[in-house]
Write an enzyme that holds these catalytic residues in place. Sequence first.
Site, PDB file in Angstrom:
ATOM      1  N   LYS A  53      -2.366 -13.381   4.215  1.00  0.00           N
ATOM      2  CA  LYS A  53      -3.229 -13.607   3.027  1.00  0.00           C
ATOM      3  C   LYS A  53      -3.432 -14.828   3.208  1.00  0.00           C
ATOM      4  CE  LYS A  53      -1.114  -9.592   0.416  1.00  0.00           C
ATOM      5  NZ  LYS A  53      -0.189  -9.328  -0.405  1.00  0.00           N
ATOM      6  N   GLN A  97       4.556 -11.438  -4.014  1.00  0.00           N
ATOM      7  CA  GLN A  97       4.760 -10.572  -3.019  1.00  0.00           C
ATOM      8  C   GLN A  97       5.800  -9.338  -3.426  1.00  0.00           C
ATOM      9  OE1 GLN A  97       2.690 -10.089  -0.347  1.00  0.00           O
ATOM     10  NE2 GLN A  97       3.629  -8.048  -0.010  1.00  0.00           N
ATOM     11  N   ASP A 120      -4.134 -10.171  -8.029  1.00  0.00           N
ATOM     12  CA  ASP A 120      -3.646  -8.706  -7.329  1.00  0.00           C
ATOM     13  C   ASP A 120      -3.889  -7.393  -8.247  1.00  0.00           C
ATOM     14  OD1 ASP A 120      -2.460  -8.396  -4.888  1.00  0.00           O
ATOM     15  OD2 ASP A 120      -0.380  -8.599  -5.272  1.00  0.00           O
TER      16      ASP A 120
END
Length: 284
Positions: A53, A97, A120
């Site tokens: 990422k 995460q 996200d």
Amino acid sequence: MSAIIIDGKKIALEVRKSWKERVDRLKQRGILPGLAVIIVGNNPASQVYVRNKIKACHEVGIHSELIDLPEDVSETQLLMTIENLNQTPIINGILVQLPLPKHIDVNKVLETISVEKDVDGFHLYNLGALMSGNTIFPPCTPFGVQCLLEYSNIPIEGQNAVIVGRSNIVGKPMAMMLLQKNATVSICTSKTRDLKQFTSLADILVVATGKPNLITSDMVKPGAAVIDVGINRLEDGRLVGDVDFEGVKKVAGYITPVPGGVGPMTITMLVANTVIAAEQANQA
Ligand code: NDP
């Protein structure tokens, strides 16, 4: 007939070019989009995802910061870190995460992220707003699947879409997004009585279960678009999806490989959401 292989890696690179142009336009205005990625502990898969990422952000010119917290960090400490980032103007997007260690309440963490920085798309507001078609940040994986379908010119409106899996991060938002695009949507779960009865009706079949080889060629409608979200590491070390790729590609019209299908698009849509967050935070 052999299916057209949807090359997620290639499409991701092309899509990222257009987002890089938007980053360049922001930079011309003196704005540098910024993403903070928080990782807790040493889960090897998470470490790889986070590295990829950050690399993707770097490639399009997004500033990124990695915040690496120990496995035993307290929930309070993690929430304080997020609250600080919420107040940091150079950070437009915050990603935590997953998975998190068991002593941390994941819902509390996701809801602490400011809605405007929730790149996200897992905050309750963003998930809930999918119901009305008004979400700010669609969750990256289903957003990536939608982008793959559109990029491959696969029609969505009026098509039968079957989603196998109902997680909050893939299956459910995917269903809402395809419904929003006027597909007729069914969602199957581990409790579905006759999975094949549903999958064989699908013009678009999206599979996100974490069960290798769940979908075999006899379960797929000839010509269907089969999108395999699953990522499974077999005992021999191979990475496979949830679909029997070799068998199904003989029946389907389109199919995504694993790796190299949905994965690169998930990362691309994180880039996209971060750019959108920076644009929205700096509206003229
Ligand atoms: P979850 O474990 O949260 O959800 C799995 C879903 O699959 C559940 O809804 C479960 O049903 C359903 N399911 C399990 N077995 C069956 C079955 N036999 N028949 C029908 N449905 C079944 O997983 P995630 O959604 O988080 O992830 C799914 C997969 O996608 C994983 O392999 C994950 O690694 C991968 N993934 C890939 C991403 C990418 O970027 N490519 C991103 C995110 C995930 P029930 O609810 O009844 O238990």
